[in-house]
Design a protein around this motif. Structure first.
Motif, short mmCIF file in Angstrom:
data_model
loop_
_atom_site.label_atom_id
_atom_site.label_comp_id
_atom_site.label_asym_id
_atom_site.label_seq_id
_atom_site.Cartn_x
_atom_site.Cartn_y
_atom_site.Cartn_z
N TRP A 277 0.84 -1.21 0.00
CA TRP A 277 0.00 0.00 0.00
C TRP A 277 0.87 1.25 0.00
CZ3 TRP A 277 -1.76 3.84 3.66
CH2 TRP A 277 -2.97 4.45 3.31
N PHE B 260 -3.43 0.68 -5.49
CA PHE B 260 -3.19 -0.55 -4.75
C PHE B 260 -4.11 -1.66 -5.24
CE2 PHE B 260 -4.39 -3.18 -1.02
CZ PHE B 260 -3.18 -3.80 -0.79
N GLY C 86 -5.30 -4.93 2.17
CA GLY C 86 -4.76 -3.59 2.02
C GLY C 86 -4.95 -2.76 3.26
#
Length: 322
Positions: free
Chosen positions: A278, A306, A319
């Motif tokens: 990320w 991402f 994430g």
């Protein structure tokens, strides 16, 4: 996942940016093709990066008493950064001279100005550090202030993330309280006192003799991570069309501090990988635009890149934004 509270102790500069087809060699004059002034400085950039990535961020630093000070203060405040601990000192504010070539590579010279006056911190600064989840610091302000803040953080249980730039050897009293070290390969070699022939694997192991966790950034190639628990990771960066890499490292570091704070410190390989990926997305998103603080991405921009680069992690909640 908890809200991220990040306090940054660091520098703020006005960046004077010239673009040119190529970077000058020593003694060479190169004709540029563009000029701009952009608020920057590693500390301020990382504070803005953290705020745009979703953190409640406070900044501890100094500006001068000149025409640049109001612009620097306003740029932080406009990004949502708490500037109540940004003091004003006599003399000029910090300035960075930046040249950027057609391949988005850069050369940077910094005149510290007011940043050099941040030699000691005060009780309100301590309160901010103790209330944060993560203290994020760099080395563009006197190391005495960094050591002081990091010591407070260790006592309070605040995670200490040190982006050890510019490169220099670090005293044991600082290394002993760093939780996560973030450096590029040049900085890693200087800190570790490594010979030129030492490869990246050797550098990572040398850093672990000094700190419990280390990240070495590799530009467009992503990052390497290692810790004393035995975890070793290589995390690629999303592929983008780079325009200016000036603040990409600051975008990465600010976003990593947010991901670390939101997770209370990732505790397994999947969580660490997701946090690093990320943050890599933040750095790559930043490189798509010119400038320093003006190029730092929002959380939505980081999440979007991402998700494109790591669809499996994004879909499964891996994430930082999940």
């Amino acid at each position: 996942m908890m809200d991220a509270r990040v306090v940054v102790v660091g520098s703020t500069n006005l960046d004077l940016v010239v673009t040119a087809p190529s970077l000058p060699r020593p003694g060479e004059t190169v004709l540029g093709n563009g000029f701009s002034t952009v608020p920057g400085g590693k500390g301020a950039n990382q504070a803005v990066a953290a705020a745009r990535a979703g953190a409640r961020c406070a900044f501890v630093g100094a500006v001068g008493q000149d025409g640049f000070a109001d612009q620097l203060r306003a740029s932080l405040a406009d990004a949502g950064v708490d500037v109540r601990r940004l003091r004003s000192v006599p003399g000029p504010s910090g300035v960075a001279l930046i040249a950027v070539d057609a391949a988005a590579e850069n050369l940077i010279v910094v005149a510290p100005g007011a940043n050099g006056e941040l030699t000691s911190l005060a009780d309100p600064d301590r309160a901010a550090v103790e209330a944060a989840d993560v203290l994020l610091a760099q080395l563009e302000v006197p190391i005495e202030a960094v050591i002081q803040a990091a010591g407070w953080a260790r006592t309070a249980g605040t995670t200490v993330v040190l982006n050890a730039a510019p490169a220099r050897r670090l005293p044991a009293e600082l290394l002993d309280v760093v939780d996560l070290l973030v450096v590029n390969q040049v900085e890693a070699a200087v800190i570790a006192g490594a010979d030129d022939g030492v490869g990246l694997d050797g550098l990572m192991e040398a850093l672990l003799d000094l700190v419990p966790r280390a990240v070495v950034t590799l530009g467009a190639r992503g990052v390497r991570y290692a810790d004393r628990l035995g975890l070793r990771l290589s995390v690629p960066s999303p592929t983008v069309e780079a325009v200016d890499t000036t603040a990409a490292g600051d975008a990465f570091t600010g976003a990593l501090a947010v991901a670390w704070a939101e997770r209370g410190g990732p505790v397994d390989a999947a969580a660490v990988t997701a946090a690093l990926a990320w943050a890599c997305a933040a750095g790559a998103a930043c490189a798509r635009r010119p400038g320093a603080s003006t190029a730092l991405p929002t959380r939505d921009e980081i999440d979007e890149l991402f998700a494109q680069a790591c669809p499996q992690a994004s879909a499964t909640g891996g994430g930082a934004a999940a």
